[in-house]
Each structure stands twice: as C-alpha cells, then as structure tokens.
Scaffold this motif. Structure first.
Motif, PDB file in Angstrom:
ATOM      1  N   ASP A 143       0.126   1.860 -13.097  1.00 37.01           N
ATOM      2  CA  ASP A 143       1.538   1.758 -12.760  1.00 37.01           C
ATOM      3  C   ASP A 143       2.190   3.111 -13.056  1.00 37.01           C
ATOM      4  O   ASP A 143       2.126   3.587 -14.190  1.00 37.01           O
ATOM      5  N   ASN A 154       5.264   3.879 -13.403  1.00 33.54           N
ATOM      6  CA  ASN A 154       6.378   3.761 -14.340  1.00 33.54           C
ATOM      7  C   ASN A 154       6.321   2.386 -15.009  1.00 33.54           C
ATOM      8  O   ASN A 154       7.039   1.466 -14.624  1.00 33.54           O
ATOM      9  N   GLN A 185       9.670   0.821 -16.306  1.00 34.12           N
ATOM     10  CA  GLN A 185      10.532   0.292 -15.251  1.00 34.12           C
ATOM     11  C   GLN A 185       9.988  -1.038 -14.743  1.00 34.12           C
ATOM     12  O   GLN A 185      10.747  -1.981 -14.521  1.00 34.12           O
TER      13      GLN A 185
END
Length: 127
Positions: free
Chosen positions: A4, A6, A9
């Motif tokens: 991932d 981020n 987030q």
C-alpha cells in the motif's frame, strides 16, 4: 507482493467506514474563514431515533447528509487556532455542546486539519 503506497491513509479511510454512535448533544459543521483568519464550528441540535439516526429535534424527521432545507445553527464558535476553538467547546462554565468522548476526539482531529488548511491556504473538506 503488493504494498500500500499510503498505509495510514488507507487505515484512516477504513476507520471512517465504521458505525458511529451519534452525539445526542448535536453535530458540528466546521469551516475555514480565510479572510478573518479563523476556524468556525457551527453547532446544530439533533435528536436520535431508535435506529441511531439523527433527527430534527422539532419535527422528528431523519436528517439527510445530502442537503435539504438549510438549518440554523444553535451556536457558532470561532477561533484563530484548533486549540483556541477546542477550548471554547470544552472548557468554561458550560453547558458543553458535546456529550461523547469519541465526538470530542473527532472534532479535535478535524479542527487540526482545518487549521492546517487555514495556514497553508488550502481548501478544507470535513470528513
């Protein structure tokens, strides 16, 4: 292996999808007044029905998140920083427009985000 880009987030977005118990003391719309250099927190009254949905305290109608007739805030709080506005919402003689700790934590987070947008001259969108 897929990573991932981020993860924080993604975590925040996932946590935003959870069920939350609404605050019987009402809800807030947070805005940035760049011309005045202030954050604004408009407080609106609401009821909560047996399903946990916010209702208009006068009519009992379920409140829509997608617009509808404009409602008048019960109170408007202004501050030059998230801290100043947070103090106005939680300290002093009361009564306080919050009855849930999770709501207070959410407001603190949103006020910090709004302050960042004010200082950086960015648009603010409430989560």
């Amino acid at each position: 292996m897929h990573r991932d880009p981020n993860p924080l987030q993604s975590l925040d977005e996932a946590l935003s999808q959870r069920f939350i118990n609404l605050d019987a003391a009402g809800y807030f719309l947070i805005k940035v007044d760049a011309a005045a250099g202030e954050l604004i927190a408009e407080h609106y009254a609401n009821g909560i029905d047996e399903r946990g949905l916010a209702t208009d305290p006068d009519t009992g109608e379920v409140l829509s998140c997608r617009g509808g007739d404009p409602r008048a805030p019960r109170a408007v709080y202004r501050g030059r920083s998230a801290k100043e506005l947070g103090i106005a919402l939680t300290e002093g003689d009361g009564p306080y427009p919050l009855s849930r700790l999770d709501h207070a934590l959410y407001l603190g987070r949103e006020l910090q985000k709004a302050e960042h947008c004010l200082v950086a001259c960015l648009p603010y969108v409430q989560d």
